[in-house]
Design a protein around this motif. Structure first.
Motif, PDB file in Angstrom:
ATOM      1  N   ASN A  56       0.810  -1.216   0.000  1.00  0.00           N
ATOM      2  CA  ASN A  56       0.000   0.000   0.000  1.00  0.00           C
ATOM      3  C   ASN A  56       0.843   1.266   0.000  1.00  0.00           C
ATOM      4  N   THR A  57       2.177   1.108   0.051  1.00  0.00           N
ATOM      5  CA  THR A  57       3.037   2.288   0.037  1.00  0.00           C
ATOM      6  C   THR A  57       3.062   2.890  -1.352  1.00  0.00           C
ATOM      7  N   ARG A  58       3.675   4.072  -1.444  1.00  0.00           N
ATOM      8  CA  ARG A  58       3.691   4.783  -2.726  1.00  0.00           C
ATOM      9  C   ARG A  58       4.828   4.281  -3.600  1.00  0.00           C
ATOM     10  N   GLU A  59       4.956   2.970  -3.680  1.00  0.00           N
ATOM     11  CA  GLU A  59       6.018   2.376  -4.486  1.00  0.00           C
ATOM     12  C   GLU A  59       5.613   2.381  -5.957  1.00  0.00           C
ATOM     13  N   GLU A  60       6.523   2.817  -6.815  1.00  0.00           N
ATOM     14  CA  GLU A  60       6.286   2.708  -8.238  1.00  0.00           C
ATOM     15  C   GLU A  60       6.531   1.258  -8.651  1.00  0.00           C
ATOM     16  N   VAL A  61       5.795   0.815  -9.668  1.00  0.00           N
ATOM     17  CA  VAL A  61       5.931  -0.566 -10.143  1.00  0.00           C
ATOM     18  C   VAL A  61       7.367  -0.829 -10.573  1.00  0.00           C
ATOM     19  N   GLU A  62       7.993   0.163 -11.210  1.00  0.00           N
ATOM     20  CA  GLU A  62       9.362  -0.010 -11.677  1.00  0.00           C
ATOM     21  C   GLU A  62      10.313  -0.263 -10.512  1.00  0.00           C
ATOM     22  N   ASP A  63      10.072   0.396  -9.377  1.00  0.00           N
ATOM     23  CA  ASP A  63      10.919   0.181  -8.205  1.00  0.00           C
ATOM     24  C   ASP A  63      10.728  -1.220  -7.639  1.00  0.00           C
ATOM     25  N   LEU A  64       9.484  -1.694  -7.624  1.00  0.00           N
ATOM     26  CA  LEU A  64       9.221  -3.058  -7.143  1.00  0.00           C
ATOM     27  C   LEU A  64       9.952  -4.085  -7.994  1.00  0.00           C
ATOM     28  N   CYS A  65      10.034  -3.815  -9.289  1.00  0.00           N
ATOM     29  CA  CYS A  65      10.663  -4.764 -10.209  1.00  0.00           C
ATOM     30  C   CYS A  65      12.172  -4.843 -10.030  1.00  0.00           C
TER      31      CYS A  65
END
Length: 789
Positions: free
Chosen positions: A531-540
């Protein structure tokens, strides 16, 4: 520039060349005119911001207007500490120019004068040797000639003008003017000097000039000797760290970027076994960090950078410490930071309410391992309980979903709204599917696939095990959450879920119900909702925490994730371009039913029909007319392929591309000569998802089934059957068109991998050598049957 650097007087040449255009470039109106024709792309960003508090989240950094970039000695100098890293500097100048031309106000705090001066003075010393001495000593002795220790202040004096001339030449390529400002600590302590400095900087920024600030190392007190610098006593770079922080606060800047030779701040010295990069650093966290030695040049070290960063943060300036030397990232590190990407260590005063995504990844890992150790009956019990909760808590789920639908009204297209919507019938179908998964999970983890007797008392087994931690990214599909969670539970995998913000209310309650079900056997943390403001690119990029990424959503989402994934395999398909070939021997009664169901039942689905291939003998026949009439009734927009258009006097709009996934009530019709022509078309324009033949000729059908190279190939059946639930898998995490591991609808089996178990009694390989006492048997052994009742 390379030639000029080899000449001792190159800086004077560069200055004389630059002077010719300096008069026009210092006029703001002229600068703006030139910049408007620059090749640097302009990006419109909202940059108005009242300074006072630092940014709380990385995603807010894109709003930074005034930015200070501090370049440490390790970034500016070469590895031999004698001369500048020209390629790296050129890349930094380009990034600063891009941001400057976006309307931001950029300032540089740079080291490098001492290293540049050292290079020039060494050259001067070698040239000053007498020709006679050189001839007498011989070339070999000349190479070994001792060079005296060079005093740092002299190096700085010799290098400052050349360093600035180099920056001027580089910035000129982007139609940007730069100005040098040399300061000492006294300039900040004296109130009048401080006001003068402040006024000068503001005037330069007003004229769109990039100030390049450096400590005046030619007059500051000498540093302590430093044996690491091969004969040069470099002025302590911690002066530049404190200078950058002071400058940032003094000028009320929004962002300070400190570039060094490490990725950021680690919880222990970089290179140690347990060192982890700290994504976000909060004031008061210093006690949890062990500082190591300083970098190869300079004397400040990371501890000085952290102190300076915290001082700037307290003054209202956000700070990021990142690596400016890594060849793979240095070319875009500054722009990545400003775009809010997860680069380096971000300093923030606002601690999140919940765990960070890294902590969630660790919880999913440990929870998944506990989940895998449960008995199959226990995992099945969790899934059954979740299925019961979906029906028992129906009203609460639908209420949350109603909030999502109300907030999405007018913002989402009709197909996406349909995907977002939940209903009683959908929840009932979900519950049925989950119970199917529970039944199949009885024989999943730990199943023996192969047994081999290697030798006497040496037996080998291959058994199924979970993949590890899955990251499932989905958009506008809240029903995906319980499906994927059930499959992860059944297969013993930890799970990170990242849903679209349009389904936030629905996802929240469905995740709470999932954790409630997991709690009955103490594995609540195995499934995490990000639920944090993580961008999908950062998760990847979390390759040390995530073992497999499964995207569920649009083809654009899948392509973006496949591009962004760094060292993590991605399971999925980027497009669902499904074909149906209507053969000359097709049944009139079957064709319209199959076309209608494949195209019109749910046109937004990835398994919906997108291209209809018609045998040319069927043109202008009653069968063809029935197909067209049905499509008109269903309000399907028809796009004509090139061959189809050539047969018609007045054709529908010709298709722009035969490789199009419409995701709506639109369909491409093309004509083919025979089944082989249809297969060739599918292989050229399809996406290897699902392709169908409609025919009564069994030989033609079998030829099609065997030769079409797609994940799903059907005969006289709708493309919509390409689904995990309809295949009897209970549910699916997605449909894969890759050729490794899992293909087609991916259910429970696709989330398992294997490991090998070898049981011996003091066996060593040398016993099986030519003169050893044992021989390999390699006998296949029967596989024990597990009780799945």
């Amino acid at each position: 520039e390379g030639v000029l650097l080899c000449c001792p007087g190159w800086s004077a040449v560069a200055r004389s060349w630059l002077t010719a255009t300096s008069a026009s470039r210092v006029q703001p109106s002229v600068i703006r005119h030139v910049r408007s024709w620059s090749n640097i792309p302009f990006i419109t960003v909202p940059l108005s911001r009242t300074h006072g508090k630092s940014f709380a989240h990385r995603s807010e950094l894109k709003h930074a207007k005034r930015i200070v970039v501090k370049l440490g000695s390790a970034v500016v100098t070469r590895g031999d500490e004698c001369g500048l890293a020209l390629g790296r500097l050129a890349s930094i100048v380009e990034q600063v120019s891009v941001l400057q031309n976006q309307g931001r106000e950029m300032m540089l705090v740079t080291s490098g004068a001492v290293a540049f001066g050292k290079q020039r003075l060494r050259h001067e010393i070698l040239l000053s040797q007498s020709v006679r001495q050189a001839l007498h000593s011989g070339q070999n002795q000349l190479k070994e000639m001792a060079i005296p220790v060079l005093e740092a202040r002299a190096c700085a004096a010799a290098g400052q003008s050349g360093l600035m001339a180099l920056y001027e030449a580089m910035f000129t390529q982007y139609s940007i003017c730069a100005a040098q400002i040399l300061v000492t600590n006294l300039d900040f302590h004296d109130e009048q000097k401080r006001r003068n400095l402040n006024g000068t900087l503001h005037e330069l920024l007003r004229m769109n000039i990039v100030p390049i600030v450096n400590t005046n190392d030619a007059v500051v007190p000498p540093a302590e000797p430093n044996s690491d610098l091969q004969g040069v006593n470099v002025i302590s770079v911690k002066d530049n760290d404190s200078l950058a922080a002071r400058l940032a606060v003094e000028m009320k800047t929004d962002l300070l970027i400190v570039l060094s030779d490490v990725e950021g701040l680690f919880d222990s010295p970089p290179g140690s076994d347990d060192a982890k990069l700290i994504d976000i650093f909060y004031p008061g966290d210093q006690q949890s960090v062990t500082f190591g030695t300083k970098s190869r040049v300079g004397m400040g070290g990371m501890e000085a950078k952290v102190k300076a960063a915290l001082w700037a943060l307290q003054g209202g300036t956000s700070v990021v410490i990142a690596n400016g030397t890594h060849p793979k990232v240095s070319g875009h590190v500054i722009t990545d930071i400003v775009e809010g990407k997860k680069v380096g260590t971000f300093f923030s005063e606002v601690k999140p309410a919940g765990p960070t995504v890294e902590q969630q990844g660790e919880m999913a890992r440990s929870g998944g391992r506990m989940l895998a150790t449960l008995e199959p009956e226990q995992r099945a019990e969790i899934i059954h309980h979740l299925a019961d909760l979906l029906t028992d808590q129906r009203d609460e789920i639908l209420l949350a979903n109603k909030k999502d639908l109300e907030e999405a009204e007018g913002r989402l297209a009709a197909p996406l709204l349909k995907r977002l919507s939940l209903s009683t019938s959908k929840l009932n179908s979900l519950a049925i599917g989950l119970r199917q998964i529970a039944a199949s999970s009885q024989d999943s983890v730990g199943r023996v696939l192969r047994r081999t007797r290697i030798a006497k008392n040496l037996e080998l087994e291959q058994v199924t095990v979970p993949i590890g931690v899955l990251l499932v990214i989905f958009e506008s599909r809240p029903d995906c959450l319980p499906q994927v969670a059930a499959l992860a539970i059944a297969s013993g995998n930890g799970l990170l879920l990242k849903g679209g913000k349009e389904a936030a209310h629905s996802n929240r309650i469905l995740h709470l119900l999932t954790q409630e079900a997991l709690s009955i056997h103490g594995v609540k943390e195995a499934v995490q909702l990000v639920n944090t403001r993580e961008e999908v690119e950062d998760l990847c990029r979390l390759d040390k925490m995530i073992d497999l990424i499964i995207p569920r959503g649009s083809s654009q989402l899948v392509r973006d994730i496949q591009k962004a994934a760094k060292g993590i395999p991605v399971m999925g398909h980027s497009e669902g371009i499904c074909h149906m070939y209507v053969d000359s021997e097709a049944s009139v009664d079957k064709v319209t039913r199959l076309v209608r169901d494949s195209k019109c039942e749910y046109p937004a689905a990835c398994n919906a029909l997108e291209t209809l291939l018609i045998h040319r003998d069927l043109l202008r026949t009653p069968l063809f007319d029935q197909i067209i009439d049905m499509l008109r009734v269903e309000q399907v927009k028809i796009h004509a392929g090139p061959k189809f258009a050539s047969y018609l006097t007045f054709s529908p709009s010709e298709v722009k591309s035969l490789r199009t996934e419409y995701g709506d009530l639109e369909l491409c019709i093309e004509v083919v000569d025979n089944v082989q022509d249809a297969i060739d078309h599918i292989h050229k324009y399809g996406s290897s998802h699902t392709d169908v033949i409609v025919t009564e000729d069994e030989n033609t059908a079998e030829f099609f089934l065997q030769h079409v190279d797609s994940a799903c190939v059907f005969w006289n059946a709708s493309t919509r059957f390409s689904d995990g639930y309809r295949f009897g898998l209970g549910a699916e995490v997605g449909i894969s068109t890759s050729r490794i591991h899992a293909r087609g609808p991916v259910g429970l089996e696709g989330l398992l991998t294997t490991k090998w178990l070898l049981r011996g009694k003091d066996h060593v390989v040398s016993d099986f050598s030519e003169h050893g006492s044992l021989k390999y048997l390699h006998e296949n052994l029967p596989i024990p049957q597990r009780n799945t009742n």
